[in-house]
Motif scaffolding. Structure first.
Motif, PDB file in Angstrom:
ATOM      1  N   GLU A  43       6.176 -29.178  25.337  1.00 14.35           N
ATOM      2  CA  GLU A  43       7.196 -28.547  24.473  1.00 14.35           C
ATOM      3  C   GLU A  43       7.136 -29.116  23.061  1.00 14.35           C
ATOM      4  O   GLU A  43       7.193 -28.364  22.068  1.00 14.35           O
ATOM      5  N   SER A  55      11.167 -26.156  21.083  1.00 13.55           N
ATOM      6  CA  SER A  55      10.393 -25.306  21.989  1.00 13.55           C
ATOM      7  C   SER A  55      10.906 -25.587  23.393  1.00 13.55           C
ATOM      8  O   SER A  55      11.121 -26.737  23.769  1.00 13.55           O
ATOM      9  N   VAL A  56      11.156 -24.528  24.149  1.00 21.29           N
ATOM     10  CA  VAL A  56      11.647 -24.685  25.522  1.00 21.29           C
ATOM     11  C   VAL A  56      10.709 -23.908  26.447  1.00 21.29           C
ATOM     12  O   VAL A  56      10.462 -22.724  26.229  1.00 21.29           O
ATOM     13  N   GLY A  57      10.203 -24.593  27.457  1.00 20.08           N
ATOM     14  CA  GLY A  57       9.320 -23.936  28.419  1.00 20.08           C
ATOM     15  C   GLY A  57      10.082 -22.908  29.239  1.00 20.08           C
ATOM     16  O   GLY A  57      11.295 -23.034  29.456  1.00 20.08           O
ATOM     17  N   ALA A 199       7.230 -19.712  26.847  1.00 14.56           N
ATOM     18  CA  ALA A 199       7.993 -20.626  25.995  1.00 14.56           C
ATOM     19  C   ALA A 199       8.799 -19.837  24.979  1.00 14.56           C
ATOM     20  O   ALA A 199       8.408 -18.734  24.574  1.00 14.56           O
ATOM     21  N   SER A 208      18.193 -23.106  21.362  1.00 15.64           N
ATOM     22  CA  SER A 208      17.351 -23.947  22.216  1.00 15.64           C
ATOM     23  C   SER A 208      18.152 -24.488  23.405  1.00 15.64           C
ATOM     24  O   SER A 208      17.704 -24.416  24.558  1.00 15.64           O
ATOM     25  N   ARG A 212      17.628 -23.441  27.415  1.00 13.37           N
ATOM     26  CA  ARG A 212      17.392 -24.475  28.425  1.00 13.37           C
ATOM     27  C   ARG A 212      18.451 -24.412  29.540  1.00 13.37           C
ATOM     28  O   ARG A 212      18.132 -24.505  30.724  1.00 13.37           O
TER      29      ARG A 212
END
Ligand SMILES: *Cc1c(COP(=O)(O)O)cnc(C)c1O
Length: 373
Positions: A43, A55-57, A199, A208, A212
């Motif tokens: 990430e 960045s979030v998977g 992502a 973000s 998540r």
């Protein structure tokens, strides 16, 4: 000439086998299957790569789009604009939120969303521009419409990993624009995992955090669930594979650009339709698409010569059975519909050889000589 496959993931793996194998083993050794350091490392690197703060998977590209829309609060009362020529997942993500899909036709010269045909009416809350085939949608017009009409922008970058656009001396990578930008790491994408992956990148801490939260059962602590969420996380093994492959993405894309240049130089004089590329564009060339009036015959002809091709996509999204409930008919989005009957994707990947590209071009010339355009 030996068979020319549409894609060659096997030879890419051979070139990085040791690194990939050891990355996968490290995840297993650490039992870091869900969350954990491999996901966090990837990430961070992917945020740096796209020049975004966060960045979030995600479990896949569709989930990335869906989670972004959810994070922006898009729901049942809302409408989201989607181009009528894209992979259907762009529209699916909207429906997953309970929102309405509003299609917009694309431009004839590059098949990207036609900003003049975006019909913004009451209830429209967001637009999803799609960087189709790896060409970035020019940010200027989209961001202007979004600002004027107070709309959110969720960018579909599922085909444009590493694409670039320049303005003056500044260079922007795909994923740089919009409230959130979404990537798919489906194995065949320019940056592909060894399974599903995705992502969301954004500069907003709120988005973000919300992505998540929604991706992980609404979890704020081990047993504290703030909202009802989903299970749409990126796996540790996929993250470890992606971290290895991210280092090679630019050089792989450059090889695709070289391949595309040969195609363009050989095919432009023949008068074949190819996606218009402006001087300030450096696409990722996820796909190399031409058009022909006898597309299906051409596909068979190339197939008999051992050249594998694809169609992206054989139906405009509004005419898919899945969207019959919207009541669209032939003629609603004519540019997309016409393109869908004419487009053909030629083999393109970093490992494709010059001789192979020339063989494809020779074969196309042979077909055109006989059948015209
Ligand atoms: C691949 C793709 C998606 C969806 O990605 P998945 O990882 O398969 O869910 C969405 N939009 C576009 C344009 C794509 O090409």
């Amino acid at each position: 000439m030996k068979k020319i496959p549409f894609l060659d993931l096997r030879s890419q793996y051979s070139s990085i086998k040791d690194e990939i194998d050891s990355a996968i083993f490290s995840v297993i050794e650490d039992s870091a299957f869900i969350g954990g350091k491999f996901v966090e490392d990837f990430e961070k690197k992917f945020a740096l790569y796209t020049c975004r703060k966060h960045s979030v998977g995600a479990a896949n590209g569709t989930a990335a789009l869906f989670l972004s829309l959810k994070a922006l609060g898009i729901g049942e009362k809302d409408t989201v604009v989607v181009p009528s020529m894209t992979f259907m997942a762009t529209a699916e993500a909207v429906s997953w939120c309970g929102a309405k899909v509003l299609f917009a036709d694309v431009r004839e010269d590059d098949l990207l969303i036609d900003t003049e045909k975006i019909n913004i009416k009451d209830g429209v809350k967001a637009i999803i521009p799609v960087d189709l085939y790896g060409k970035m949608v020019a940010p200027g017009e989209i961001l202007k419409i979004a600002e004027d009409r107070n709309l959110h922008v969720v960018w579909d970058c599922c085909q444009s990993h590493g694409a670039q656009i320049s303005r003056g001396r500044e260079v922007f990578k795909a994923g740089r624009f919009g409230d959130a930008a979404c990537f798919s790491f489906y194995p065949g994408k320019n940056l592909g995992a060894y399974g599903d992956g995705g992502a969301v990148v954004t500069d907003s801490e709120n988005i973000s955090n919300a992505v998540r939260l929604f991706s992980n059962h609404g979890r704020e602590g081990k047993h504290e669930h703030a909202v009802e969420g989903f299970n749409e996380r990126l796996d540790g093994i996929q993250a470890a594979v992606l971290e290895v492959k991210l280092k090679y993405l630019d050089s792989w894309n450059n090889k695709r650009r070289i391949a595309a240049k040969i195609y363009r130089e050989r095919l432009a004089p023949k008068g074949l339709w190819m996606q218009k590329i402006e001087d300030n564009d450096s696409p990722s060339f996820h796909l190399f698409v031409i058009q022909h009036s006898k597309r299906d015959e051409l596909l068979d002809f190339l197939g008999r010569k051992g050249i594998q091709t694809g169609i992206h996509y054989p139906s405009a999204v509004h005419l898919l059975k899945a969207y019959s409930r919207l009541g669209h008919k032939i003629g609603d989005f004519p540019v997309s519909e016409k393109a869908a009957s004419r487009i053909l994707s030629l083999p393109i990947y970093p490992e494709i050889k010059k001789e192979q590209i020339h063989f494809v071009c020779d074969s196309l010339e042979e077909f055109i000589a006989e059948k015209g355009l």
